[in-house]
Design a protein around this motif. Structure first.
Motif, PDB file in Angstrom:
ATOM      1  N   ASP A 156       5.270 -60.216  23.189  1.00  0.00           N
ATOM      2  CA  ASP A 156       5.498 -61.663  23.241  1.00  0.00           C
ATOM      3  C   ASP A 156       5.992 -62.126  21.887  1.00  0.00           C
ATOM      4  N   ASN A 157       6.506 -63.328  21.831  1.00  0.00           N
ATOM      5  CA  ASN A 157       6.964 -63.912  20.563  1.00  0.00           C
ATOM      6  C   ASN A 157       6.076 -65.075  20.151  1.00  0.00           C
ATOM      7  N   GLY A 158       4.765 -64.922  20.439  1.00  0.00           N
ATOM      8  CA  GLY A 158       3.798 -65.957  20.090  1.00  0.00           C
ATOM      9  C   GLY A 158       3.449 -65.951  18.615  1.00  0.00           C
ATOM     10  N   PRO A 159       2.280 -66.499  18.255  1.00  0.00           N
ATOM     11  CA  PRO A 159       1.927 -66.668  16.844  1.00  0.00           C
ATOM     12  C   PRO A 159       1.602 -65.368  16.120  1.00  0.00           C
ATOM     13  N   GLY A 191      -6.064 -42.227  28.307  1.00  0.00           N
ATOM     14  CA  GLY A 191      -4.925 -42.815  27.625  1.00  0.00           C
ATOM     15  C   GLY A 191      -5.285 -43.464  26.306  1.00  0.00           C
ATOM     16  N   SER A 192      -4.324 -44.203  25.762  1.00  0.00           N
ATOM     17  CA  SER A 192      -4.536 -44.876  24.480  1.00  0.00           C
ATOM     18  C   SER A 192      -3.820 -46.221  24.498  1.00  0.00           C
ATOM     19  N   ILE A 193      -4.269 -47.110  23.611  1.00  0.00           N
ATOM     20  CA  ILE A 193      -3.644 -48.421  23.477  1.00  0.00           C
ATOM     21  C   ILE A 193      -3.503 -48.741  21.993  1.00  0.00           C
ATOM     22  N   THR A 194      -2.322 -49.203  21.599  1.00  0.00           N
ATOM     23  CA  THR A 194      -2.077 -49.590  20.214  1.00  0.00           C
ATOM     24  C   THR A 194      -1.461 -50.985  20.206  1.00  0.00           C
ATOM     25  N   VAL A 195      -1.569 -51.650  19.066  1.00  0.00           N
ATOM     26  CA  VAL A 195      -1.021 -52.996  18.937  1.00  0.00           C
ATOM     27  C   VAL A 195      -0.285 -53.109  17.606  1.00  0.00           C
ATOM     28  N   GLU A 196       0.871 -53.768  17.668  1.00  0.00           N
ATOM     29  CA  GLU A 196       1.663 -54.057  16.473  1.00  0.00           C
ATOM     30  C   GLU A 196       1.872 -55.571  16.423  1.00  0.00           C
ATOM     31  N   SER A 197       1.620 -56.143  15.265  1.00  0.00           N
ATOM     32  CA  SER A 197       1.763 -57.595  15.174  1.00  0.00           C
ATOM     33  C   SER A 197       1.828 -58.036  13.719  1.00  0.00           C
ATOM     34  N   GLU A 198       2.493 -59.165  13.514  1.00  0.00           N
ATOM     35  CA  GLU A 198       2.511 -59.842  12.222  1.00  0.00           C
ATOM     36  C   GLU A 198       2.403 -61.338  12.482  1.00  0.00           C
ATOM     37  N   PRO A 199       1.762 -62.062  11.578  1.00  0.00           N
ATOM     38  CA  PRO A 199       1.677 -63.508  11.771  1.00  0.00           C
ATOM     39  C   PRO A 199       3.073 -64.133  11.905  1.00  0.00           C
ATOM     40  N   GLY A 200       3.247 -64.900  12.991  1.00  0.00           N
ATOM     41  CA  GLY A 200       4.522 -65.570  13.218  1.00  0.00           C
ATOM     42  C   GLY A 200       5.572 -64.732  13.906  1.00  0.00           C
ATOM     43  N   HIS A 201       5.255 -63.468  14.226  1.00  0.00           N
ATOM     44  CA  HIS A 201       6.253 -62.585  14.840  1.00  0.00           C
ATOM     45  C   HIS A 201       5.758 -61.967  16.142  1.00  0.00           C
ATOM     46  N   GLY A 202       4.833 -62.597  16.800  1.00  0.00           N
ATOM     47  CA  GLY A 202       4.376 -62.120  18.088  1.00  0.00           C
ATOM     48  C   GLY A 202       3.548 -60.845  18.004  1.00  0.00           C
ATOM     49  N   ALA A 203       3.347 -60.236  19.181  1.00  0.00           N
ATOM     50  CA  ALA A 203       2.534 -59.013  19.261  1.00  0.00           C
ATOM     51  C   ALA A 203       3.141 -58.071  20.292  1.00  0.00           C
ATOM     52  N   ARG A 204       2.894 -56.786  20.103  1.00  0.00           N
ATOM     53  CA  ARG A 204       3.409 -55.762  21.021  1.00  0.00           C
ATOM     54  C   ARG A 204       2.294 -54.754  21.305  1.00  0.00           C
ATOM     55  N   PHE A 205       1.889 -54.649  22.565  1.00  0.00           N
ATOM     56  CA  PHE A 205       0.870 -53.693  23.000  1.00  0.00           C
ATOM     57  C   PHE A 205       1.577 -52.523  23.689  1.00  0.00           C
ATOM     58  N   VAL A 206       1.167 -51.306  23.311  1.00  0.00           N
ATOM     59  CA  VAL A 206       1.721 -50.094  23.909  1.00  0.00           C
ATOM     60  C   VAL A 206       0.571 -49.314  24.542  1.00  0.00           C
TER      61      VAL A 206
END
Length: 520
Positions: free
Chosen positions: A442-445, A484-499
């Motif tokens: 997403d391109n949220g906060p 399985g596994s779950i990872t998250v990538e995110s930065e403030p102001g640049h949304g989040a990405r769950f894999v």
């Protein structure tokens, strides 16, 4: 050697000197004087609880011994003043005779001034007594030649029995115990071996601190020293790692003991991991009840508001208000349903019931179940699902709500974002021969590093009072249960990405055996 024993030794030497010395006139001391001194020496020696002896190496005779010596070796009461070693040796246990002779020979041949050994005496009636024999070596002042042995023999039978019983009780104890001497393990009981996972040979001679979690080593050292010095009597709790690297919580107490004649520390070591887990569960239960109560209160408040909107809409003939009230009701019911499902999964372990499912169909149903709600929130929803993504074997009944939870979190994050931009959620699925990979972005906060590290912790929520902190914890639990596994990538102001990466087959299931592999 005790001070009293030293005095006896000096008197023995004095008596030997009196027997050989002459007066200035060349005559020996008067017989009554010598007899009186000997009588006093013997009377004093016979009062001593330990056996006392003077053994002449050249004649192989005991030239002096007290009442306790006669009793230990069961010598006749009318035994003369001298007795040969052949009269004493038969009383010594056959298995210990060589041990005694080797110890004496070592102290003599090595030029030592003293020696000691433990051995047993065995009587005709089968009785056995344990003795601790300590002696000094008397040598010629000119050439250092050994002349005699003077020693003291203590009956350690009761102590030996107590030690044997103690060892037996340690072996059968339901708690771990060990002895440390010179910073090394000298004894470990079976329960301690079971807790740590190491064998006895691996533990004996090793440093006890190697087992202690590095965060607790100074704490353990300080508490153990304080207890050994008598400053504290309160057991202390710390973490240890077993052979497999697993952590155990233990409760320990230590005390000073003598081990093989030297100071040592005896520790009792109880595994309280299960108790700590129960305490943690009770704490978590209390926190969960508080969190759930707060969430339900919010849902009930929303239901009250929706009922008010519906009622006033009917009374005032305002269909729009009725529609708004129904939408709010649906939203609150959905939140309650999701909360209940999360609680049920968290509170009860359940086995997977996997079935073979086409990936594109599973992902399509997943996207369809949330698409209307996402678009209703004025958020763009993009999907990338290939019809050739194959099949995988999963428990769809619990995997589906776990992935929906991530999509809903992305939707709520976009709704809460106050920035004036077109929000978008992207859902894609791809894979290879062994894995299926779901990506939700997403391109949220976005989130900072602290939020990323804590996002899967139980009862942690980045939504504040609007979240329960159960959803993502359960989601990760479900994914891991599938191998399985779950990872998250995110930065403030640049949304989040769950894999989310899942194997095509669950880890507990073997791959199907084909005809060629079977050799048929």
């Amino acid at each position: 050697m005790p001070q009293f024993a030293k005095r006896i030794s000096l008197l023995i030497i004095l008596s030997e000197t009196i027997m050989t010395e002459k007066t200035k006139t060349g005559r020996r001391q008067a017989k009554p004087v010598r007899a009186g001194i000997f009588k006093d020496i013997r009377r004093l020696a016979d009062r001593f609880q330990d056996a006392i002896y003077h053994y002449d190496l050249e004649s192989r005779n005991f030239s002096f011994f007290n009442k306790a010596f006669r009793e230990i070796f069961r010598l006749p009461v009318k035994t003369g003043r001298r007795i040969s070693v052949e009269k004493v040796m038969p009383s010594i246990h056959p298995d210990d005779r060589s041990t005694l002779l080797n110890a004496i020979g070592k102290s003599i041949d090595a030029g030592l001034n003293k020696g000691e050994v433990q051995y047993r005496v065995a009587y005709p009636d089968g009785t056995i007594r344990w003795l601790q024999d300590r002696w000094i070596v008397l040598r010629d002042r000119k050439d250092g030649r050994p002349l005699a042995l003077e020693g003291f023999i203590r009956d350690n039978t009761e102590m030996q029995i107590a030690d044997t019983q103690l060892i037996h009780s340690r072996q059968k104890a339901l708690i771990g115990s060990y002895i440390v001497q010179d910073g090394k393990f000298r004894y470990v009981n079976p329960e301690f071996i079971r807790i740590t996972g190491f064998s006895e040979s691996e533990l004996i001679g090793s440093d006890p601190m190697n087992l202690v979690h590095e965060d607790y080593r100074d704490y353990v050292r300080q508490n153990a020293v304080s207890m050994l010095k008598g400053f504290s009597d309160t057991p202390y709790v710390f973490c240890v790692r077993d052979k497999l690297g697993q952590t155990h919580w233990v409760l320990e107490t230590v005390t000073s003991v003598a081990h093989e004649g030297r100071n040592a520390a005896l520790a009792y070591f109880m595994d309280i991991s299960e108790l700590r887990r129960m305490q943690g569960n009770l704490s978590a239960l209390g926190l969960m009840i508080g969190t759930i109560s707060h969430s339900l209160k919010g849902c009930l408040t929303g239901l009250d508001a929706s009922i008010y909107l519906i009622e006033t809409g009917f009374y005032r003939n305002k269909p729009a208000r009725i529609e708004e009230g129904i939408d709010v009701t649906k939203l609150m019911v959905d939140r309650i349903r999701k909360l209940v499902l999360d609680i049920l999964y968290y509170s009860k372990e359940r086995e997977l019931k996997p079935e073979t499912i086409e990936v594109w169909r599973f992902a399509g149903d997943l996207a369809e179940s949330v698409e209307s709600r996402i678009r209703a929130a004025n958020i763009t929803f993009e999907t990338d699902i290939s019809n050739n993504s194959g099949k995988f074997r999963v428990d769809g009944n619990i995997l589906r709500p776990a992935l929906i939870n991530i999509l809903e979190n992305a939707m709520e994050a976009c709704i809460e974002d106050q920035r004036p931009l077109a929000h978008c959620i992207r859902f894609s699925v791809h894979g290879n021969d062994d894995q299926v990979i779901f990506e939700i972005s997403d391109n949220g906060p976005g989130m900072d590093d602290d939020q990323i590290h804590r996002i899967f912790q139980l009862f942690y929520s980045s939504k504040g009072t609007k979240g329960t902190g159960i959803g993502l914890f359960v989601t990760r639990k479900v994914i891991r249960q599938h191998g399985g596994s779950i990872t998250v990538e995110s930065e403030p102001g640049h949304g989040a990405r769950f894999v989310i990466t899942l194997p095509r087959r669950t880890a507990a299931e073997p791959a199907p055996l084909n005809v060629q592999q079977a050799g048929l």
